[in-house]
Design an enzyme around this catalytic site. Structure first.
Site, mmCIF file in Angstrom:
data_model
loop_
_atom_site.group_PDB
_atom_site.id
_atom_site.type_symbol
_atom_site.label_atom_id
_atom_site.label_comp_id
_atom_site.label_asym_id
_atom_site.label_seq_id
_atom_site.Cartn_x
_atom_site.Cartn_y
_atom_site.Cartn_z
ATOM 1 N N PHE A 150 0.803 -1.219 0.000
ATOM 2 C CA PHE A 150 0.000 0.000 0.000
ATOM 3 C C PHE A 150 0.834 1.265 0.000
ATOM 4 C CE2 PHE A 150 0.663 -0.578 4.610
ATOM 5 C CZ PHE A 150 0.988 0.718 5.000
ATOM 6 N N LYS A 174 -1.255 -7.766 -8.687
ATOM 7 C CA LYS A 174 -2.194 -7.752 -7.574
ATOM 8 C C LYS A 174 -1.749 -6.635 -6.641
ATOM 9 C CE LYS A 174 -3.143 -8.541 -3.808
ATOM 10 N NZ LYS A 174 -3.660 -7.594 -2.737
ATOM 11 N N SER A 227 5.819 -6.913 4.056
ATOM 12 C CA SER A 227 6.406 -7.222 5.359
ATOM 13 C C SER A 227 7.194 -8.521 5.305
ATOM 14 C CB SER A 227 5.302 -7.341 6.419
ATOM 15 O OG SER A 227 4.520 -8.495 6.171
ATOM 16 N N CYS A 282 9.617 1.467 3.443
ATOM 17 C CA CYS A 282 10.550 0.417 3.832
ATOM 18 C C CYS A 282 11.973 0.954 3.913
ATOM 19 C CB CYS A 282 10.481 -0.753 2.852
ATOM 20 S SG CYS A 282 11.074 -0.369 1.198
ATOM 21 N N GLU A 383 9.348 -3.599 13.012
ATOM 22 C CA GLU A 383 9.165 -2.571 11.986
ATOM 23 C C GLU A 383 7.832 -1.887 12.275
ATOM 24 O OE1 GLU A 383 9.425 -2.047 7.172
ATOM 25 O OE2 GLU A 383 8.404 -3.814 7.936
#
Length: 500
Positions: A150, A174, A227, A282, A383
């Site tokens: 996202f 996707k 993740s 990230c 994280e």
């Protein structure tokens, strides 16, 4: 009537048939503005079938045809960058300038794909034996898939599919179901650029769609960014099904600040890298390691700057930071700050009570800064993916590097120093895939590759650059012997071929 984001299959919009939809929320208001159709197994199969059919001709198309389409796509993407940025802001929440920057970084990879002819040049060795030549070529894989997060709904797909289709593959994307509209807009632009139907497809959804892509026998490779737990699952599952996989996971990016560093520059960099895009990157710096006696001064400089950041709706040009993507994520981020003191952290700034007048239902959280964070604290170990910066202390350069290397993550890292020798040691000794020297967010340019080490990457290939070309192609070696017209028949020889 609520707008519905549908799939894009075979060059046109495909209305969702599963009856299952997910909400798409404006993070600044908390209001559900759109519904996104979730694909069933049959709908994923339809997208893969369209890509497989298209590959029969696209895989044999000329490099000139592919690159001419990509050049037209690049022009359209540039022309519509504001529109795409507005879609990102409306569904992700990041400020408009940040969304524009995301599109610009994606354009870099389209640039690279437009020049794929150079990347796909083979090799030739002539006369390896008498009248024998050997050549190496690279060919596409077939249908490949991308599963994207996202936080960069335009940029991360653009890191994948331009290289994939330039190499002759067809693609099924996707995207994240939280902000799906940018992916559909990109599909429309590709079609307008003349990309043949079925070469690029978009299916929305959740685990049902993902698991089908991972198990589909016609999908030859899977690219993923997200993740670490999901990256590990993607890699294990797709690899077990015989697919090539590049799965980029999470991060805990450290910034080492040495005593000789320009502390004002280091503080500017720490604030920019920790709180940009509300920390939902990230490559965000989420841990600063202050070496020696500079810690107190550095923390004070960071605090001064952080307190001045204007938080507000992403479509407000005065906003520097927007909300988080969902209320659930906002609440999760807040728990790390609320429990920090009990774990031994010094809470310098607590942003958990922040709200915006007139937008009280938005997913707001303010700037948080934690000092003297022990490595056992959850705020350090996990994280967080939010605007929370941890500051740790180290007595020496060696202690700081050891602290960074002890982290299970190895995505990106940075060092701030005026000492060239220390910087050289750092870049050689630190265990991370991307290193910045006085650069806080060392995201490589398009013609180098992006990827981390350890729990930040599963698979052998990084994204884009040379690694991207190699990931989306496979090598073939051809050995050729053409007899001279004057040769007599050689006869049968059951031994090894003579090379001398």
């Amino acid at each position: 009537m609520t707008h519905i984001v549908n799939h894009w299959i075979g060059g046109k919009t495909a209305e969702g048939a599963s009856g299952t939809y997910g909400p798409v929320t404006n993070p600044a208001t908390g209001a559900v503005t759109t519904k996104v159709a979730f694909a069933s197994v049959d709908e994923v199969d339809a997208a893969v079938a369209a890509a497989k059919e298209a590959y029969l001709t696209w895989g044999q198309s000329s490099l000139a045809q592919r690159t001419s389409i990509l050049f037209r796509f690049r022009a359209l993407l540039d022309e519509h960058r504001d529109e795409i940025a507005e879609l990102i802001t409306a569904e992700h929440g990041k400020v408009h300038s940040d969304a524009l920057g995301e599109v610009a970084r994606g354009l870099e990879i389209v640039d690279l794909a437009c020049g794929i002819t150079v990347q796909l040049k083979g090799e030739l060795s002539t006369q390896v034996a008498t009248r024998v030549d050997v050549s190496s070529i690279r060919q596409p894989l077939g249908v490949v898939a991308g599963i994207t997060p996202f936080n960069f709904p335009a940029m991360v797909p653009l890191w994948m599919f331009p290289i994939a289709i330039a190499c002759g593959n067809t693609f099924v994307l996707k995207p994240s179901e939280k902000d799906p509209s940018a992916a559909v807009k990109v599909a429309e632009l590709l079609s307008a650029a003349g990309l043949p139907d079925g070469v690029f497809n978009v299916v929305h959804g959740d685990k049902v769609a993902v698991d089908r892509l991972l198990g589909h026998p016609d999908v030859k490779a899977v690219s993923f960014v997200g993740s670490t737990p999901v990256a590990r699952h993607i890699h294990a599952t797709a690899s077990a099904n015989g697919k090539r996989v590049q799965a980029l996971g999470g991060a805990k990016n450290h910034m080492l600040v040495l005593p000789d560093a320009d502390l004002d520059a280091a503080a500017d960099a720490a604030v920019s890298a920790a709180y940009g895009s509300a920390g939902e990157r990230c490559m965000a710096v989420s841990a600063v390691v202050a070496v020696g006696a500079i810690g107190d001064e550095l923390v004070e400089k960071i605090r001064e700057r952080a307190e001045k950041i204007k938080i507000g709706p992403g479509d407000d040009p005065t906003s520097e930071m927007g909300p988080l993507i969902t209320k659930a994520h906002r609440d999760r981020v807040a728990t790390y700050v609320e429990g920090a003191a009990a774990e031994g952290c010094e809470v310098v700034l607590d942003g958990t009570g922040y709200t915006v007048d007139g937008h009280e239902d938005g997913h707001w959280i303010g700037i948080s800064l934690l000092d003297r964070v022990p490595t056992t604290a959850k705020a350090y170990r996990d994280e967080i993916f939010g605007p929370v910066l941890c500051v740790l202390r180290a007595e020496t350069f060696e202690e700081g590097v050891a602290l960074i290397n002890a982290s299970p993550f190895g995505n990106g890292t940075a060092v701030f120093t005026r000492d060239g020798g220390a910087a050289r040691r750092f870049q050689l000794e630190v265990e991370a895939g991307m290193v910045g020297v006085n650069v806080p967010i060392p995201v490589p340019v398009g013609y180098h590759s992006f990827g981390g080490w350890k729990d930040s990457l599963f698979g052998d290939h990084h994204v884009y650059g040379n690694d991207g070309t190699h990931f989306y192609t496979r090598g073939k070696v051809v050995t050729t012997r053409w007899p001279d017209p004057a040769d007599a028949p050689a006869g049968v020889d059951l031994g090894f071929p003579r090379n001398h």
